[in-house]
Write a protein that holds these residues in place. Sequence first.
Motif, PDB file in Angstrom:
ATOM      1  N   MET A   1       0.828  -1.198   0.000  1.00 44.25           N
ATOM      2  CA  MET A   1       0.000   0.000   0.000  1.00 44.25           C
ATOM      3  C   MET A   1       0.864   1.251   0.000  1.00 44.25           C
ATOM      4  O   MET A   1       0.525   2.265  -0.629  1.00 44.25           O
ATOM      5  N   LEU A   2       2.004   1.191   0.684  1.00 44.78           N
ATOM      6  CA  LEU A   2       2.885   2.354   0.718  1.00 44.78           C
ATOM      7  C   LEU A   2       3.604   2.597  -0.607  1.00 44.78           C
ATOM      8  O   LEU A   2       4.285   3.613  -0.761  1.00 44.78           O
ATOM      9  N   SER A   3       3.435   1.681  -1.565  1.00 43.84           N
ATOM     10  CA  SER A   3       3.950   1.950  -2.911  1.00 43.84           C
ATOM     11  C   SER A   3       3.297   3.199  -3.475  1.00 43.84           C
ATOM     12  O   SER A   3       3.932   3.991  -4.197  1.00 43.84           O
ATOM     13  N   GLY A   4       2.010   3.394  -3.149  1.00 42.75           N
ATOM     14  CA  GLY A   4       1.321   4.599  -3.591  1.00 42.75           C
ATOM     15  C   GLY A   4       1.894   5.846  -2.952  1.00 42.75           C
ATOM     16  O   GLY A   4       2.024   6.897  -3.601  1.00 42.75           O
ATOM     17  N   THR A   5       2.270   5.734  -1.678  1.00 42.11           N
ATOM     18  CA  THR A   5       2.876   6.875  -0.989  1.00 42.11           C
ATOM     19  C   THR A   5       4.230   7.204  -1.603  1.00 42.11           C
ATOM     20  O   THR A   5       4.566   8.383  -1.807  1.00 42.11           O
ATOM     21  N   ILE A   6       5.009   6.168  -1.893  1.00 39.79           N
ATOM     22  CA  ILE A   6       6.307   6.400  -2.539  1.00 39.79           C
ATOM     23  C   ILE A   6       6.099   7.061  -3.904  1.00 39.79           C
ATOM     24  O   ILE A   6       6.796   8.026  -4.254  1.00 39.79           O
ATOM     25  N   ALA A   7       5.130   6.548  -4.667  1.00 37.22           N
ATOM     26  CA  ALA A   7       4.847   7.124  -5.990  1.00 37.22           C
ATOM     27  C   ALA A   7       4.461   8.590  -5.879  1.00 37.22           C
ATOM     28  O   ALA A   7       4.871   9.418  -6.713  1.00 37.22           O
ATOM     29  N   SER A   8       3.677   8.933  -4.863  1.00 39.85           N
ATOM     30  CA  SER A   8       3.235  10.320  -4.698  1.00 39.85           C
ATOM     31  C   SER A   8       4.396  11.259  -4.395  1.00 39.85           C
ATOM     32  O   SER A   8       4.331  12.454  -4.681  1.00 39.85           O
ATOM     33  N   VAL A   9       5.459  10.707  -3.792  1.00 41.04           N
ATOM     34  CA  VAL A   9       6.616  11.524  -3.439  1.00 41.04           C
ATOM     35  C   VAL A   9       7.579  11.673  -4.610  1.00 41.04           C
ATOM     36  O   VAL A   9       8.102  12.754  -4.869  1.00 41.04           O
ATOM     37  N   ILE A  10       7.809  10.577  -5.344  1.00 38.77           N
ATOM     38  CA  ILE A  10       8.862  10.604  -6.365  1.00 38.77           C
ATOM     39  C   ILE A  10       8.360  10.961  -7.751  1.00 38.77           C
ATOM     40  O   ILE A  10       9.169  11.328  -8.622  1.00 38.77           O
ATOM     41  N   ALA A  11       7.054  10.883  -8.005  1.00 39.48           N
ATOM     42  CA  ALA A  11       6.540  11.068  -9.369  1.00 39.48           C
ATOM     43  C   ALA A  11       6.907  12.424  -9.947  1.00 39.48           C
ATOM     44  O   ALA A  11       7.302  12.531 -11.125  1.00 39.48           O
ATOM     45  N   SER A  12       6.792  13.469  -9.143  1.00 40.43           N
ATOM     46  CA  SER A  12       7.046  14.818  -9.653  1.00 40.43           C
ATOM     47  C   SER A  12       8.515  15.049  -9.974  1.00 40.43           C
ATOM     48  O   SER A  12       8.848  16.007 -10.683  1.00 40.43           O
ATOM     49  N   THR A  13       9.422  14.187  -9.464  1.00 33.06           N
ATOM     50  CA  THR A  13      10.855  14.351  -9.727  1.00 33.06           C
ATOM     51  C   THR A  13      11.331  13.460 -10.864  1.00 33.06           C
ATOM     52  O   THR A  13      12.501  13.518 -11.227  1.00 33.06           O
ATOM     53  N   GLN A  14      10.438  12.636 -11.405  1.00 29.88           N
ATOM     54  CA  GLN A  14      10.815  11.686 -12.450  1.00 29.88           C
ATOM     55  C   GLN A  14      10.583  12.281 -13.844  1.00 29.88           C
ATOM     56  O   GLN A  14       9.768  13.189 -14.019  1.00 29.88           O
ATOM     57  N   PRO A  15      11.297  11.761 -14.847  1.00 28.26           N
ATOM     58  CA  PRO A  15      11.024  12.186 -16.231  1.00 28.26           C
ATOM     59  C   PRO A  15       9.571  11.885 -16.587  1.00 28.26           C
ATOM     60  O   PRO A  15       8.972  10.943 -16.063  1.00 28.26           O
ATOM     61  N   GLU A  16       9.006  12.675 -17.464  1.00 28.40           N
ATOM     62  CA  GLU A  16       7.588  12.530 -17.788  1.00 28.40           C
ATOM     63  C   GLU A  16       7.256  11.136 -18.322  1.00 28.40           C
ATOM     64  O   GLU A  16       6.184  10.599 -18.050  1.00 28.40           O
ATOM     65  N   ILE A  17       8.181  10.537 -19.059  1.00 30.31           N
ATOM     66  CA  ILE A  17       7.918   9.224 -19.623  1.00 30.31           C
ATOM     67  C   ILE A  17       7.834   8.153 -18.538  1.00 30.31           C
ATOM     68  O   ILE A  17       7.205   7.104 -18.715  1.00 30.31           O
TER      69      ILE A  17
END
Length: 424
Positions: free
Chosen positions: A217-233
């Motif tokens: 479930m915390l995969s979603g929390t990790i995604a919410s933190v790192i998504a904005s710092t990742q390349p758009e692709i």
Amino acid sequence: MSSNHNDMADKYGRADEEKSRARYDAREPGLEAQGQHSDHVHDHPGPQIDIYDPNRPKLGFKQRLHHFTWAWYTLPMSTGGLSLLIFAQPHQFPGLRSIGLAVYIINILIFTTVTALMAARFMLHPGDMSASIKHPREGFFVPTFFLSVATLITSTNRYAIPENDVGLTWAIQGAFWAYVVATLLLAVGQYSFVFAAHSFGLNTMMPTWILPIFPIMLSGTIASVIASTQPEIAAVPIIVAGLTCQGLGFSVAIMMYAHMVGRLMQAGLPNREHRPGLFMCVGPPAFTALAVIGMANGLPKNIDPDMDGRLFDQGIIRVIALMSAIFLWALSFWWFGIAFVAVIQAPPKYFHLGWWAMVFPNTGFILATITIANEIANEGVKWVATGMSVILLITYFFVFYSHVRAVLSQDIMYPGRDEDVEDH
């Protein structure tokens, strides 16, 4: 024992405590190390030891290390959550981020130390690893290792990854996907084993049953933190995977909630020694609220290049995310109230590692509060979140002090006093 005394014992959960007052044979170090219950010890002659007696014999490091359980990972996961909370504070002051960085570094040291001691336990006591994973109580704490890893991934992204550092950005992305795979295997594998190997009555249901689904479930929390710092692709696949994992985790948690409420209705509140564990129920809706807003905000700005809204409309997505988060926050608040009242009614007498449940799930609750406050731009709610953060910090230091004192006085890492025995 008088009937009046029995009534009081039932009222405050002391009857269960008396059941857990196992006595150990001082002449049987093998049994002492294995934490065997008194039912198995009575056949052996020799003086008996009351594990709750302040004058009980002291044990050596090797014997105590046998009782160094997976639940120790609740310490680094709580410390990691604290570092994230410091970073997210709505009211920053000079040096606060530096304090958060120091907490992050300390957490790395704590995690490394706990991992080294766990490895030492398994090497010094062959068979402990398999036994701990299969244990009907300690086994449910194995996922706390992955929860600690989740806080390390997110706090590393916050504190240690410079902007536009391509190499480290891809490293975090790789850590995310590895974490998703590992926690998916854990969620399926551990529940499959529990369903096949154990049989639990409804009246024994504890919030720890939720733990195997918590890491994915915390995969979603990790995604919410790192998504904005990742390349758009890479950001969109991360968000889709995060949302999928968050949905899986929260859905299973909801099913567990049904059992938890049934247990509370049928058998009443847990023994006072384990009531702090009720705060675990605060975590799933709180971290889900945090994640859905974070993932909505992490969507690339040009995800809908035609601006026709047929595939994605960021405005609508953010509104839905906010509404869902407020909805989930209310459920988290209700569980917080239930747990708080239960603990206040009958505070625990002896320290257990489950006390850390008063920290980590509530960290998610406060982070969700801060995130909602930022979305609605409400200064009053931000100050409420700041006050909640101060209270959580005090709670952290109280539990940490109690933890250290319990180790020094051998109230934990002692036969019958840890999560490697069934006492509820």
